[in-house]
Design an enzyme around this catalytic site. Structure first.
Site, PDB file in Angstrom:
ATOM      1  NE  ARG A  48      -4.296  -1.531   0.109  1.00 41.19           N
ATOM      2  CZ  ARG A  48      -4.548  -2.521  -0.376  1.00 41.19           C
ATOM      3  NH1 ARG A  48      -3.555  -2.825  -1.390  1.00 41.19           N
ATOM      4  NH2 ARG A  48      -5.642  -3.256  -0.551  1.00 41.19           N
TER       5      ARG A  48
ATOM      6  CD  GLU B   7      -3.055   3.358  -5.138  1.00 43.26           C
ATOM      7  OE1 GLU B   7      -4.065   2.613  -5.636  1.00 43.26           O
ATOM      8  OE2 GLU B   7      -1.946   2.471  -4.771  1.00 43.26           O
TER       9      GLU B   7
ATOM     10  CG  HIS C  45      -3.249  -0.856  -6.797  1.00 48.22           C
ATOM     11  ND1 HIS C  45      -3.732  -0.318  -5.663  1.00 48.22           N
ATOM     12  CD2 HIS C  45      -3.237  -2.164  -6.708  1.00 48.22           C
ATOM     13  CE1 HIS C  45      -3.863  -1.096  -4.665  1.00 48.22           C
ATOM     14  NE2 HIS C  45      -3.553  -2.439  -5.086  1.00 48.22           N
TER      15      HIS C  45
HETATM   16  C1  DGY Z   1      -5.599  -6.181  -2.992  1.00 44.51           C
HETATM   17  O1  DGY Z   1      -6.223  -7.220  -2.972  1.00 44.51           O
HETATM   18  O2  DGY Z   1      -5.437  -5.772  -1.815  1.00 44.51           O
HETATM   19  C2  DGY Z   1      -5.001  -5.481  -4.022  1.00 44.51           C
HETATM   20  O3  DGY Z   1      -4.254  -4.642  -3.600  1.00 44.51           O
HETATM   21  C3  DGY Z   1      -6.105  -5.073  -5.078  1.00 44.51           C
HETATM   22  O4  DGY Z   1      -6.240  -6.227  -5.753  1.00 44.51           O
END
Ligand code: DGY
Length: 326
Positions: free
Chosen positions: A239, A268, A286
């Site tokens: 993240r 984002e 992402h």
């Molecule tokens: C998640 O699953 O947390 C990813 O960042 C998005 O698919």
């Protein structure tokens, strides 16, 4: 009838599964994030919400949803977009998609690692701009992965799969994790390092695989980037806020690290102009879980969770089973 709001267009398989499960679904046709205003306006009266990581599920939203809401099925493994405690308080179950994103995210980590180490995107831009003048002994030299040390921060499922792949490339793998993983050490021969700063200063490449929690915000900041050093590479597919974006831009601008590969950002879909201007960073939008199979599996877990709640059961992937009966 159990009514579900789906906040975003989803892959075909998931829409079909929702249909055949007999749930009454309202699917937002658009593939852009639902605005906060629209979400607050539309969420009332549903039993279930199939939410995206871009939907913030907090007290305000739960109040707008009203008493009918019983489950939020998050279409992601990470759930930092959800105030789970507030959901529990409102008697709303929360589920995520554990396990199914692991392999695709590990592959994306390797894609970014290879691209950053071998300057693939920089070369691609050079060719596209018509600036390539031919092979040259000193052109776009990068890092050999063979014998380089990878420091993995967060040895869960994704970290483990990254380790497996990196070993295939001849890398030495060390890791830092809240708790030691003797099973992974035994299986892959990776080495545990209890001191995060030592892990970073001994590594050629650092890859971050921790969830976003108050404890991990800014985990990689100025000091850590300094320890990584001018030959070091940072990869982040977890993240955005786990890395201090300003500190990273500063380190990249002044060649205090060699390169970075990023799949995630602090705000984002905003990616700072200063980051976009830099040559020594690979920027992906992402895409960690973005394969056909993975997205279908994520959808399957969401649908199964919604169906379970519609039958009065607690889904196996419920993060807060204690919400039932509140
Ligand atoms: C998640 O699953 O947390 C990813 O960042 C998005 O698919």
């Amino acid at each position: 009838m159990f009514r579900v709001l789906v906040t975003r267009r989803l892959p075909r398989e998931t829409l079909a599964a929702l249909d055949s499960a007999g749930l009454e679904t309202e699917v937002r046709a658009d593939d852009t994030p639902m605005s906060r205003g629209e979400l607050l306006e539309r969420v009332g009266g549903f039993d279930g919400l199939l939410a995206m990581l871009s939907d913030r599920i907090d007290e305000e939203l739960l109040e707008a949803a009203g008493d009918s809401l019983r489950v939020v099925a998050n279409y992601a493994v990470g759930y930092d977009n959800i105030d789970v405690e507030a959901c529990t308080h409102h008697g709303v179950l929360v589920t995520n998609t554990p396990g199914v994103n692991t392999v695709a995210t590990a592959d994306q980590t390797m894609a970014l690692l290879l691209a950053a180490a071998r300057r693939t995107c920089e070369g691609d831009r050079m060719v596209r701009r018509g600036e390539w003048t031919g092979w040259a002994p000193t052109q776009l030299l990068g890092l050999d992965l063979q014998d380089a040390t990878l420091g993995i921060i967060g040895m869960g499922g994704i970290g483990t799969e990254v380790a497996r792949r990196a070993i295939g490339f001849g890398m030495k793998v060390r890791y830092h994790n809240r708790s030691r993983r003797p099973d992974v050490e035994q299986e892959l021969g990776v080495e545990y390092e209890p001191d995060l700063h030592r892990l970073i200063s001994d590594a050629d490449v650092i890859s971050v695989h921790t969830p976003l929690t108050p404890a991990t915000v800014g985990l990689i900041g100025r000091r850590e980037l300094e320890l990584l050093g001018p030959a070091g590479i940072l990869i982040n597919t977890s993240r955005g806020p786990v890395v201090d974006e300003e500190a990273l831009i500063d380190a990249l601008e002044h060649d205090r690290i060699f390169a970075a590969g990023l799949d995630v950002y602090t705000r984002e879909p905003e990616v700072p102009e200063a980051l976009r201007r830099l040559e020594n960073v690979v920027l992906a939008p992402h895409l960690g879980s973005a394969t056909h199979r993975t997205r279908a599996e994520m959808g399957r877990l969401c649908v199964e969770a919604l169906v379970a709640v519609s039958r009065g059961e607690i889904p196996v992937n419920a993060l807060n089973p204690e919400a039932v009966g509140r």
